[in-house]
Design a protein around this motif. Structure first.
Motif, PDB file in Angstrom:
ATOM      1  N   LEU A 326       2.098  -6.746   3.527  1.00 32.84           N
ATOM      2  CA  LEU A 326       1.466  -6.197   2.331  1.00 32.84           C
ATOM      3  C   LEU A 326      -0.053  -6.305   2.491  1.00 32.84           C
ATOM      4  N   VAL A 327      -0.756  -5.206   2.203  1.00 34.62           N
ATOM      5  CA  VAL A 327      -2.178  -5.171   2.512  1.00 34.62           C
ATOM      6  C   VAL A 327      -3.002  -4.584   1.357  1.00 34.62           C
ATOM      7  N   GLN A 328      -4.264  -5.020   1.314  1.00 30.53           N
ATOM      8  CA  GLN A 328      -5.275  -4.433   0.427  1.00 30.53           C
ATOM      9  C   GLN A 328      -6.070  -3.434   1.250  1.00 30.53           C
ATOM     10  N   LEU A 329      -6.257  -2.221   0.726  1.00 30.58           N
ATOM     11  CA  LEU A 329      -6.939  -1.165   1.459  1.00 30.58           C
ATOM     12  C   LEU A 329      -8.373  -0.990   0.972  1.00 30.58           C
ATOM     13  N   SER A 330      -9.184  -0.383   1.826  1.00 30.52           N
ATOM     14  CA  SER A 330     -10.605  -0.270   1.540  1.00 30.52           C
ATOM     15  C   SER A 330     -10.914   0.690   0.392  1.00 30.52           C
ATOM     16  N   ASP A 331      -9.944   1.508  -0.030  1.00 22.36           N
ATOM     17  CA  ASP A 331     -10.177   2.400  -1.165  1.00 22.36           C
ATOM     18  C   ASP A 331      -9.689   1.790  -2.474  1.00 22.36           C
ATOM     19  N   GLY A 332      -9.310   0.501  -2.451  1.00 24.47           N
ATOM     20  CA  GLY A 332      -8.893  -0.191  -3.659  1.00 24.47           C
ATOM     21  C   GLY A 332      -7.407  -0.181  -3.923  1.00 24.47           C
ATOM     22  N   SER A 333      -6.637   0.570  -3.152  1.00 21.62           N
ATOM     23  CA  SER A 333      -5.191   0.618  -3.342  1.00 21.62           C
ATOM     24  C   SER A 333      -4.510  -0.483  -2.521  1.00 21.62           C
ATOM     25  N   VAL A 334      -3.201  -0.592  -2.676  1.00 23.43           N
ATOM     26  CA  VAL A 334      -2.418  -1.576  -1.924  1.00 23.43           C
ATOM     27  C   VAL A 334      -1.312  -0.841  -1.172  1.00 23.43           C
ATOM     28  N   GLY A 335      -0.747  -1.504  -0.170  1.00 22.96           N
ATOM     29  CA  GLY A 335       0.292  -0.843   0.612  1.00 22.96           C
ATOM     30  C   GLY A 335       1.128  -1.809   1.406  1.00 22.96           C
ATOM     31  N   LYS A 336       2.153  -1.253   2.026  1.00 22.88           N
ATOM     32  CA  LYS A 336       3.005  -2.011   2.942  1.00 22.88           C
ATOM     33  C   LYS A 336       3.001  -1.286   4.285  1.00 22.88           C
ATOM     34  N   VAL A 337       2.713  -2.015   5.345  1.00 23.09           N
ATOM     35  CA  VAL A 337       2.687  -1.425   6.690  1.00 23.09           C
ATOM     36  C   VAL A 337       4.103  -1.014   7.084  1.00 23.09           C
ATOM     37  N   MET A 338       4.249   0.231   7.549  1.00 30.07           N
ATOM     38  CA  MET A 338       5.566   0.761   7.887  1.00 30.07           C
ATOM     39  C   MET A 338       5.830   0.813   9.393  1.00 30.07           C
ATOM     40  N   LEU A 339       4.764   0.976  10.188  1.00 29.13           N
ATOM     41  CA  LEU A 339       4.919   1.129  11.634  1.00 29.13           C
ATOM     42  C   LEU A 339       3.862   0.329  12.362  1.00 29.13           C
ATOM     43  N   LEU A 372      -8.221  -4.105   4.520  1.00 28.13           N
ATOM     44  CA  LEU A 372      -9.239  -5.126   4.270  1.00 28.13           C
ATOM     45  C   LEU A 372      -8.676  -6.533   4.377  1.00 28.13           C
ATOM     46  N   ASP A 373      -7.457  -6.723   3.883  1.00 28.39           N
ATOM     47  CA  ASP A 373      -6.912  -8.075   3.824  1.00 28.39           C
ATOM     48  C   ASP A 373      -5.407  -8.001   3.623  1.00 28.39           C
ATOM     49  N   VAL A 374      -4.754  -9.130   3.848  1.00 28.75           N
ATOM     50  CA  VAL A 374      -3.324  -9.280   3.586  1.00 28.75           C
ATOM     51  C   VAL A 374      -3.156  -9.878   2.200  1.00 28.75           C
ATOM     52  N   VAL A 375      -2.165  -9.396   1.442  1.00 34.47           N
ATOM     53  CA  VAL A 375      -1.894  -9.936   0.119  1.00 34.47           C
ATOM     54  C   VAL A 375      -0.466 -10.465   0.060  1.00 34.47           C
ATOM     55  N   ALA A 376      -0.242 -11.426  -0.803  1.00 35.46           N
ATOM     56  CA  ALA A 376       1.094 -11.974  -1.011  1.00 35.46           C
ATOM     57  C   ALA A 376       1.811 -11.173  -2.087  1.00 35.46           C
ATOM     58  N   ALA A 377       3.129 -11.184  -2.040  1.00 27.74           N
ATOM     59  CA  ALA A 377       3.915 -10.412  -2.995  1.00 27.74           C
ATOM     60  C   ALA A 377       3.615 -10.821  -4.431  1.00 27.74           C
ATOM     61  N   ASP A 378       3.435 -12.118  -4.665  1.00 25.32           N
ATOM     62  CA  ASP A 378       3.208 -12.576  -6.036  1.00 25.32           C
ATOM     63  C   ASP A 378       1.790 -12.288  -6.534  1.00 25.32           C
ATOM     64  N   GLU A 379       0.945 -11.732  -5.672  1.00 27.38           N
ATOM     65  CA  GLU A 379      -0.392 -11.318  -6.091  1.00 27.38           C
ATOM     66  C   GLU A 379      -0.413  -9.881  -6.612  1.00 27.38           C
ATOM     67  N   LEU A 380       0.687  -9.156  -6.424  1.00 28.74           N
ATOM     68  CA  LEU A 380       0.762  -7.765  -6.847  1.00 28.74           C
ATOM     69  C   LEU A 380       1.183  -7.663  -8.309  1.00 28.74           C
ATOM     70  N   ALA A 381       0.736  -6.600  -8.976  1.00 28.71           N
ATOM     71  CA  ALA A 381       1.239  -6.292 -10.305  1.00 28.71           C
ATOM     72  C   ALA A 381       2.738  -5.996 -10.199  1.00 28.71           C
ATOM     73  N   PRO A 382       3.518  -6.312 -11.226  1.00 25.43           N
ATOM     74  CA  PRO A 382       4.982  -6.122 -11.146  1.00 25.43           C
ATOM     75  C   PRO A 382       5.403  -4.722 -10.711  1.00 25.43           C
ATOM     76  N   GLN A 383       4.762  -3.691 -11.246  1.00 22.37           N
ATOM     77  CA  GLN A 383       5.144  -2.330 -10.873  1.00 22.37           C
ATOM     78  C   GLN A 383       4.786  -2.027  -9.425  1.00 22.37           C
ATOM     79  N   ALA A 384       3.640  -2.519  -8.963  1.00 25.74           N
ATOM     80  CA  ALA A 384       3.260  -2.322  -7.562  1.00 25.74           C
ATOM     81  C   ALA A 384       4.231  -3.046  -6.639  1.00 25.74           C
ATOM     82  N   ALA A 385       4.642  -4.262  -7.023  1.00 27.29           N
ATOM     83  CA  ALA A 385       5.613  -5.016  -6.222  1.00 27.29           C
ATOM     84  C   ALA A 385       6.937  -4.260  -6.139  1.00 27.29           C
TER      85      ALA A 385
END
Length: 404
Positions: A326-339, A372-385
């Motif tokens: 799980l990652v924080q992106l430079s445009d302010g969004s969050v994501g999960k690496v797929m490949l 930008l950085d790695v985030v933990a699952a519990d740091e995400l908003a519930p809907q984003a998680a």
């Protein structure tokens, strides 16, 4: 010459000492995998008989006259950043779905293999060897193998799901090391069967997420012996496979079990499976879960327990941000690496806003967006998680060639 930049080498230029890759599917040639180290002229003659006009040169001295040749126009790749096209997204989604299906097929196949072991060990070994060969074919489909995030969809990671994921990573490392046909077969079989002894351990013990009592812990730690006994009684399994099954919890510093082996007393294939098994188990620990955190834990905390060169190979295979991170992106969004990707900070991700809106598959390299950085699952908003399936179990499988 870099592995990621292979040259098309005419058959007339192939020499003993070259390591080449065949431009064929794995079923269309007599070799174990497409990657071949040319050790004798007979191998060159065999390749000439396959009807191919060239091979890819992966290692070895490049003939001088090849260096002077002009590249074909359609081989020139420009680095112009463009948004991912609809076709690219569809092809990537298709490749991920294919990896997921192949993973599930492998898990189901391993269940059949395990179910036949006691009643029909010869049939079990035959099916298991076929499964290893199938995975080797999937591994060797592209010039450079990549990994995709997959999952069984089950709430608990079972023996079969874990074994296939370990098998995938162990074979990736084996390919990086240039293991031969027999070694790849042994490491595949050893990884597949390494936890078979856990099937003799009650589910209430092996799936207990809490603290085990001392008797329960001792029972669980007996599973390598159980597995070794189950396989060895048939007299069919090769010794390297039996060694992996019995000793996949041995550590380089002698602190493992059941026999406290140390250093070079642990054969290379067993060391590889021990390392990958250690990593994969970290993915279900509540205090770890993230594959990137697990990889960092292995690198920093397990250097004395595993050979450092093998740890570096694991990092190379998984990348700095392994699939599932799980990652924080430079445009302010969050994501999960797929490949996995050659572009360390610009992988392909499943992304959404921090509030969990606008979910989509994104090609960061083409958008000029970075991790930008790695985030933990519990740091995400519930809907984003929920959108990113942040708490889903993580496994890996080879992916067919896509834009990486």
């Amino acid at each position: 010459m870099a592995k990621s930049d292979p040259v098309q080498l005419p058959l007339s230029k192939v020499r003993v000492g070259h390591t080449v890759k065949l431009p064929l599917a794995w079923k269309d040639h007599p070799f174990w995998i497409n990657r071949i180290k040319i050790e004798e002229p007979a191998q060159i003659e065999m390749i000439r008989g396959l009807g191919v006009e060239f091979v890819y040169l992966l290692a070895g001295e490049l003939p001088p006259d090849i260096m002077d040749e002009e590249p074909e126009v359609d081989e020139v790749v420009t680095e112009v950043a463009q948004p991912a096209s609809i076709d690219q997204q569809l092809e990537t989604r298709k490749a991920i779905r294919l990896s997921q299906q192949r993973f599930l097929n492998s898990v189901n196949g391993s269940r059949t293999v395990f179910g036949k072991l006691l009643s029909d060990p010869e049939g079990s070994l035959e099916l298991a060897t076929g499964l290893v060969e199938e995975l080797a074919g999937h591994l060797d489909e592209g010039i450079k193998p990549y990994l995709a995030l997959v999952s069984s969809g089950e709430s608990v990671v079972g023996v079969t799901q874990h074994s296939i994921s370990v098998m995938v990573l162990a074979m990736m490392i084996g390919r990086e090391m240039g293991l031969d046909h027999e070694q790849m077969c042994h490491i595949g079989l050893g990884a597949l069967f390494h936890d078979i002894g856990k099937l003799k351990v009650p589910e209430s013990i092996r799936n207990n997420p809490g603290e085990l009592t001392t008797p329960e812990r001792n029972f669980l730690k007996a599973h390598p012996n159980f597995g070794h006994e189950m396989l060895s009684r048939s007299g069919l399994f090769p010794e390297p496979v039996l060694h992996i099954v019995r000793h996949h919890h041995e550590y380089f510093d002698g602190s493992g079990y059941p026999d406290a082996l140390a250093g070079k007393d642990i054969p290379l294939l067993t060391q590889i499976v021990s390392l990958v098994n250690d990593f994969d188990h970290l993915l279900v620990r509540e205090d770890v879960r993230s594959p990137q955190v697990a990889l960092g834990f292995i690198f920093k905390k397990r250097a004395g327990k595993h050979d450092m060169e093998l740890i570096k190979l694991l990092v190379r295979v998984l990348g700095i941000y392994p699939p599932g991170t799980l990652v924080q992106l430079s445009d302010g969004s969050v994501g999960k690496v797929m490949l996995t990707s050659d572009k360390v900070k610009q992988p392909q991700v499943w992304s959404c806003t921090v509030e969990g809106e606008e979910p989509c598959l994104r090609f960061l390299r083409q958008e000029k967006v970075q991790v930008l950085d790695v985030v933990a699952a519990d740091e995400l908003a519930p809907q984003a998680a929920k959108v990113l399936q942040a708490y889903a179990n993580i496994s890996f499988y080879f992916i067919s060639p896509v834009t990486a």
